[in-house]
Design an enzyme around this catalytic site. Structure first.
Site, PDB file in Angstrom:
ATOM      1  N   CYS A 163       0.821  -1.217   0.000  1.00 50.54           N
ATOM      2  CA  CYS A 163       0.000   0.000   0.000  1.00 50.54           C
ATOM      3  C   CYS A 163       0.864   1.280   0.000  1.00 50.54           C
ATOM      4  O   CYS A 163       1.481   1.594  -1.008  1.00 50.54           O
ATOM      5  CB  CYS A 163      -0.994  -0.063   1.154  1.00 50.54           C
ATOM      6  SG  CYS A 163      -2.460   0.912   0.783  1.00 50.54           S
ATOM      7  N   HIS A 200      -3.342  -5.144   2.130  1.00 51.52           N
ATOM      8  CA  HIS A 200      -2.684  -5.325   3.438  1.00 51.52           C
ATOM      9  C   HIS A 200      -2.618  -6.798   3.850  1.00 51.52           C
ATOM     10  O   HIS A 200      -3.471  -7.256   4.632  1.00 51.52           O
ATOM     11  CB  HIS A 200      -3.466  -4.546   4.508  1.00 51.52           C
ATOM     12  CG  HIS A 200      -3.249  -3.075   4.450  1.00 51.52           C
ATOM     13  ND1 HIS A 200      -2.337  -2.416   5.246  1.00 51.52           N
ATOM     14  CD2 HIS A 200      -3.802  -2.132   3.666  1.00 51.52           C
ATOM     15  CE1 HIS A 200      -2.351  -1.129   4.968  1.00 51.52           C
ATOM     16  NE2 HIS A 200      -3.234  -0.928   4.008  1.00 51.52           N
ATOM     17  N   GLU A 242      -0.879  -8.216   5.965  1.00 48.95           N
ATOM     18  CA  GLU A 242      -0.628  -8.390   7.407  1.00 48.95           C
ATOM     19  C   GLU A 242      -1.925  -8.382   8.211  1.00 48.95           C
ATOM     20  O   GLU A 242      -1.922  -8.722   9.393  1.00 48.95           O
ATOM     21  CB  GLU A 242       0.336  -7.297   7.913  1.00 48.95           C
ATOM     22  CG  GLU A 242      -0.250  -5.917   8.123  1.00 48.95           C
ATOM     23  CD  GLU A 242      -0.533  -5.125   6.843  1.00 48.95           C
ATOM     24  OE1 GLU A 242      -0.416  -5.679   5.736  1.00 48.95           O
ATOM     25  OE2 GLU A 242      -0.911  -3.943   6.972  1.00 48.95           O
TER      26      GLU A 242
HETATM   27  N1  GLN Z   1      -3.777   6.378   1.032  1.00 49.12           N
HETATM   28  C1  GLN Z   1      -2.462   6.154   1.563  1.00 49.12           C
HETATM   29  C2  GLN Z   1      -1.416   6.961   0.807  1.00 49.12           C
HETATM   30  O1  GLN Z   1      -1.697   7.575  -0.172  1.00 49.12           O
HETATM   31  C3  GLN Z   1      -2.126   4.669   1.502  1.00 49.12           C
HETATM   32  C4  GLN Z   1      -3.086   3.904   2.379  1.00 49.12           C
HETATM   33  C5  GLN Z   1      -2.517   2.655   2.990  1.00 49.12           C
HETATM   34  O2  GLN Z   1      -1.326   2.440   3.055  1.00 49.12           O
HETATM   35  N2  GLN Z   1      -3.418   1.849   3.501  1.00 49.12           N
HETATM   36  O3  GLN Z   1      -0.305   6.999   1.171  1.00 49.12           O
END
Ligand code: GLN
Length: 189
Positions: free
Chosen positions: A77, A167, A169
């Protein structure tokens, strides 16, 4: 195998627990020497703009770039946003190590997380939690897609990098942690 989890901001504790469950030695990485001591790295989810700012303030941006260029990295992410070559919506600086273009917060505001089942080939399924996730809009020639969601790549691999926009995890399945440990062992050999 010592896994250094970047512990500047975000979901690092859950990653450390998940890797411990997968049989690895997981350590939180906050300094250059922590990065140097790790055999492989995890860049967690969180808020990439905040991570970027803190990494700059701590003087860790260049050490992190060097460590990520040299060691196996599992990025999820916000971690994927940090590694990408291009970042949009809004644009921000990135390490430019994985040849993908990502659009941040691309599933709308997504106040609640989305849980999806992904097909990962050979009939296997993976549960994926998306939280304000980016979408990979561009894939470089050296990037291999391992799973898609709604047609978009969500799990990709490039050389020693494994990148997920979700995610892993946060679900009990340790398949991806084990996959990364195998990959890291292979790269190290
Ligand atoms: N929206 C976050 C970003 O732009 C990422 C979200 C996440 O890691 N769950 O950095």
């Amino acid at each position: 195998m010592r896994i250094g989890i970047l512990a500047i901001q975000g979901n690092f504790e859950a990653h450390a627990k998940a890797f411990a469950e997968a049989g690895a030695e997981a350590c939180e990485a906050r300094t250059q020497s922590d990065l140097d001591r790790a055999d492989a790295l995890v860049l967690p989810g969180g808020e990439s703009t905040t991570m970027l700012k803190l990494l700059r303030e701590e003087g860790l941006w260049e050490p992190l770039r060097r460590a990520c260029a040299a060691k196996p990295v599992f990025a999820t992410c916000a971690g994927a946003i940090l590694l990408a070559c291009e970042v949009s919506h809004p644009a921000q600086e990135s390490l430019g190590l994985v040849d993908i273009g990502v659009e941040r917060n691309a599933y709308g505001r997504q106040v609640h997380s989305t849980v999806a089942r992904l097909a990962t080939g050979e009939g296997a399924e993976l549960e994926a939690v998306f939280i304000r996730a980016p979408v990979i809009r561009r894939l470089g020639a050296g990037v291999r897609v391992l799973a898609r969601y709604q047609g978009d790549p969500v799990l990709v691999e490039q050389g020693h990098f494994l990148v997920a926009t979700f995610h892993p995890e946060l679900t009990p399945d340790r398949t991806l942690q084990k996959m990364f440990l195998e990959k890291a062992a292979h790269v190290a050999a």
